[in-house]
Design a protein around this motif. Structure first.
Motif, PDB file in Angstrom:
ATOM      1  N   ARG A   1       4.647   0.959  -9.313  1.00  0.00           N
ATOM      2  CA  ARG A   1       3.669   0.759 -10.387  1.00  0.00           C
ATOM      3  C   ARG A   1       2.350   0.161  -9.873  1.00  0.00           C
ATOM      4  NH1 ARG A   1       3.015   3.038 -15.161  1.00  0.00           N
ATOM      5  NH2 ARG A   1       5.036   2.428 -16.040  1.00  0.00           N
ATOM      6  N   PRO A   2       2.379  -0.899  -9.035  1.00  0.00           N
ATOM      7  CA  PRO A   2       1.102  -1.429  -8.543  1.00  0.00           C
ATOM      8  C   PRO A   2       0.342  -0.421  -7.682  1.00  0.00           C
ATOM      9  CG  PRO A   2       2.877  -3.019  -8.203  1.00  0.00           C
ATOM     10  CD  PRO A   2       3.520  -1.723  -8.586  1.00  0.00           C
TER      11      PRO A   2
ATOM     12  N   PRO B   1       6.502   0.705   7.397  1.00  0.00           N
ATOM     13  CA  PRO B   1       6.057   1.841   6.599  1.00  0.00           C
ATOM     14  C   PRO B   1       6.767   1.947   5.252  1.00  0.00           C
ATOM     15  CG  PRO B   1       7.497   2.570   8.365  1.00  0.00           C
ATOM     16  CD  PRO B   1       7.232   1.123   8.601  1.00  0.00           C
ATOM     17  N   LEU B   2       7.786   1.122   5.023  1.00  0.00           N
ATOM     18  CA  LEU B   2       8.488   1.148   3.745  1.00  0.00           C
ATOM     19  C   LEU B   2       7.617   0.486   2.676  1.00  0.00           C
ATOM     20  CD1 LEU B   2      12.105   0.210   4.888  1.00  0.00           C
ATOM     21  CD2 LEU B   2      10.969   2.438   4.860  1.00  0.00           C
ATOM     22  N   VAL B   3       7.648   1.031   1.470  1.00  0.00           N
ATOM     23  CA  VAL B   3       6.744   0.557   0.427  1.00  0.00           C
ATOM     24  C   VAL B   3       7.472  -0.291  -0.607  1.00  0.00           C
ATOM     25  CG1 VAL B   3       5.256   2.573   0.694  1.00  0.00           C
ATOM     26  CG2 VAL B   3       7.051   2.604  -1.038  1.00  0.00           C
ATOM     27  N   GLY B   4       6.734  -1.213  -1.205  1.00  0.00           N
ATOM     28  CA  GLY B   4       7.233  -1.940  -2.364  1.00  0.00           C
ATOM     29  C   GLY B   4       7.816  -3.302  -2.053  1.00  0.00           C
ATOM     30  N   ARG B   5       7.840  -4.115  -3.098  1.00  0.00           N
ATOM     31  CA  ARG B   5       8.311  -5.491  -2.998  1.00  0.00           C
ATOM     32  C   ARG B   5       9.758  -5.559  -2.524  1.00  0.00           C
ATOM     33  NH1 ARG B   5      10.749  -9.624  -5.995  1.00  0.00           N
ATOM     34  NH2 ARG B   5       9.619 -11.631  -5.943  1.00  0.00           N
TER      35      ARG B   5
ATOM     36  N   ARG C   1       0.851  -1.185   0.000  1.00  0.00           N
ATOM     37  CA  ARG C   1       0.000   0.000   0.000  1.00  0.00           C
ATOM     38  C   ARG C   1       0.886   1.235   0.000  1.00  0.00           C
ATOM     39  NH1 ARG C   1      -2.233  -3.570   3.750  1.00  0.00           N
ATOM     40  NH2 ARG C   1      -4.322  -4.346   3.212  1.00  0.00           N
ATOM     41  N   PRO C   2       0.332   2.394  -0.387  1.00  0.00           N
ATOM     42  CA  PRO C   2       1.147   3.614  -0.371  1.00  0.00           C
ATOM     43  C   PRO C   2       1.692   3.957   1.011  1.00  0.00           C
ATOM     44  CG  PRO C   2      -0.824   3.944  -1.688  1.00  0.00           C
ATOM     45  CD  PRO C   2      -0.991   2.620  -1.009  1.00  0.00           C
ATOM     46  N   GLU C   3       0.992   3.526   2.058  1.00  0.00           N
ATOM     47  CA  GLU C   3       1.436   3.859   3.412  1.00  0.00           C
ATOM     48  C   GLU C   3       2.355   2.797   4.019  1.00  0.00           C
ATOM     49  OE1 GLU C   3      -2.676   1.946   3.666  1.00  0.00           O
ATOM     50  OE2 GLU C   3      -1.660   3.439   2.432  1.00  0.00           O
ATOM     51  N   GLY C   4       2.629   1.718   3.283  1.00  0.00           N
ATOM     52  CA  GLY C   4       3.525   0.709   3.805  1.00  0.00           C
ATOM     53  C   GLY C   4       3.190  -0.686   3.325  1.00  0.00           C
ATOM     54  N   SER C   5       3.824  -1.682   3.948  1.00  0.00           N
ATOM     55  CA  SER C   5       3.682  -3.075   3.513  1.00  0.00           C
ATOM     56  C   SER C   5       3.442  -3.976   4.712  1.00  0.00           C
ATOM     57  CB  SER C   5       4.955  -3.534   2.782  1.00  0.00           C
ATOM     58  OG  SER C   5       5.327  -2.629   1.761  1.00  0.00           O
TER      59      SER C   5
END
Length: 524
Positions: free
Chosen positions: A395-396, A326-330, A304-308
């Motif tokens: 991108r997602p 709170p870090l984003v992305g795979r 999510r934009p606010e984290g993972s």
């Protein structure tokens, strides 16, 4: 945090005096082995009276050439790898069949500073991308471990962004400092009450033995991709350099690698000693805890934009660990898993709290917000793989927006560095919807030549080039529409731009805020 092995008993106060014979346990050093000293340095200008000078072989210079200055400043003994017949003080010569001078110097530094890495839980992290973030996460976990023990929440950190000894935080000049400075930093961590520290170990530093003498309680290899081939010459040499982190591990401590990275998997073929092997990665389809595929598996990731959020599962039926960050992305889920695995002795409560409460990592997908109707993020990505990772991460999130949006990417490439990766960077950048190539740190190269190299990998219809970095940032921001995302890549936390040997003040984050203000945005 798990108790550490006790340092060997000694009747000396840290700092000596010591002799090479004592530190290295060798009887083949002649009179040089019996000279007592309380300080050591590989820089002739730092020599203090009665100290040891290490004349170490470098890429372009040999430290032994500066023995006269060292002696003039009071050096009592010289450690090097070639005879110095005119030197008036004893010289310990480490020829290839008698041991490496840089390794010997590392042991000297370790001893002189009280063997600090044996008094701390030290996690070392190497890899093309992710080192800074993993170390940032490790420090957060270590701090939480201290907090849970009702101790001051301090921990050491040494890396690309900053150096923290538990009392003072300073901007870093190098990812990994000189050997003597590395051990001095660890000694300060011990003196200030830290129980753990995280250190970035660049491939340059490992190749140059800047970490010699270090005793690691955990070692992480995040990934191995193309970078710094101007120095190493080949990807195989990069793999070999990063594999040498295993030589720093204390007996029985783990080497942690990402099973999803094909080159990291090659690390194991380069290691000549027995180490505890631990791998982490995303669970393959159909995996369950009874599978023969072992290690730490990432399951149920949600971005999510606010984290993972994600779940770590372990072969053998161990209790799974549900985590958030709170870090984003795979790629940041991989980074968080690497940190969680290395810091496992701290306990699951500390790991969970450390990942959840980690402060923003400067220049790593760092959001810039002045109330504009589009997102702006500044990132350090400066390799083909790094660019693909940040694009794949956002991108997602962009696609999940109700109104969609375009992905804008701004990036440059450093001068006097691996030219072969530039076209690959251009091809990776083309995964964005709109690309602006601009100047990074051109150093002594012609910025236009660098831009041509980048653009060679990207279709002309997808990119434009604007040499002036401020003008390029302004153009990228001005082109953004509501719902778009703008990625400003390459320099991250850096606060200068190097052009023709001159460092000019330049911080992408500051410039983004200034240019957003010019566009009329004035939020937070």
């Amino acid at each position: 945090m798990a108790p550490h092995d006790s340092p060997p008993p000694t009747n000396r106060h840290p700092g000596g005096p010591f002799t090479l014979r004592e530190i290295l346990n060798r009887d083949d050093l002649g009179s040089a082995g019996d000279v007592a000293f309380t300080a050591a340095t590989a820089f002739s200008g730092r020599v203090s009276p009665g100290g040891l000078f290490a004349g170490l072989r470098g890429r372009d210079l040999h430290g032994a050439w500066f023995w006269e200055e060292a002696v003039d400043r009071g050096a009592a003994v010289v450690l090097t790898d070639e005879p110095l017949p005119e030197c008036p003080v004893p010289v310990a010569v480490f020829t290839p069949w008698r041991g490496d001078a840089r390794q010997a110097f590392g042991e000297v530094c370790h001893a002189l500073h009280g063997r600090p890495s044996e008094r701390l839980f030290v996690a070392g992290v190497t890899g093309t991308n992710g080192k800074s973030t993993v170390c940032w996460l490790l420090r957060s976990i270590f701090r939480e471990a201290m907090r849970l023990k009702n101790k001051p929440p301090i921990a050491g950190l040494c890396g690309t962004i900053e150096t923290d000894d538990g009392r003072e935080i300073r901007p870093s000049k190098l990812t990994t400092p000189a050997c003597e400075d590395l051990h001095a930093w660890l000694a300060r961590c011990v003196a200030h009450g830290c129980e753990a520290a995280a250190v970035e170990l660049s491939s340059h530093a490992l190749d140059q033995d800047r970490a010699a003498g270090l005793r690691l309680s955990a070692a992480v290899v995040t990934n191995v991709t193309r970078d710094h081939l101007d120095y190493h010459g080949s990807l195989e040499a990069v793999v070999r350099a990063k594999a040498s982190i295993a030589d720093l591990l204390r007996p029985g401590k783990p080497l942690i690698t990402c099973r999803d990275d094909p080159e990291a998997a090659e690390i194991w073929w380069k290691i000549e000693r027995d180490v505890v092997q631990t791998q982490y990665g995303f669970a393959p389809e159909g995996w369950d805890s009874g599978s023969q595929v072992g290690g730490v598996m990432i399951c149920e990731p949600k971005y999510r934009p606010e984290g993972s959020t994600f779940v770590l599962r372990y072969a053998g039926g161990r209790h799974p660990l549900r985590l958030s960050t709170p870090l984003v992305g795979r790629f940041n889920v991989l980074n968080a898993t690497a940190a969680a695995t290395a810091a496992e002795p701290c306990g699951s409560d500390a790991v969970a709290a450390g990942l959840a409460n980690v402060p923003p990592v400067p220049g790593r997908l760092e959001p810039i917000d002045r109330g504009q109707p589009f997102r702006v993020l500044v990132d350090y990505a400066h390799t083909p793989d790094g660019l693909r990772a940040v694009i794949d991460a956002v991108r997602p999130l962009l696609s999940s927006q109700k109104r969609g949006g375009r992905l804008h990417l701004l990036v440059g490439a450093g001068g006097d560095r691996d030219r072969g990766k530039r076209a690959e960077m251009g091809a990776a950048a083309a995964l964005a919807d709109r690309v602006v190539f601009t100047s990074d740190n051109p150093r002594s190269e012609d910025p236009h030549a660098i831009l041509r190299d980048l653009a060679a990998g990207c279709p002309e219809t997808r990119c434009e080039t604007i040499e002036n970095r401020r003008e390029a940032i302004a153009a990228a921001l001005a082109a953004a529409r509501p719902g778009d995302w703008v990625l400003v890549c390459g320099k991250g936390h850096e606060t200068t731009q190097e052009v023709a040997g001159v460092f000019h003040p330049f911080d992408d984050r500051v410039v983004c805020r200034e240019e957003l203000a010019r566009l009329g945005y004035g939020g937070a």
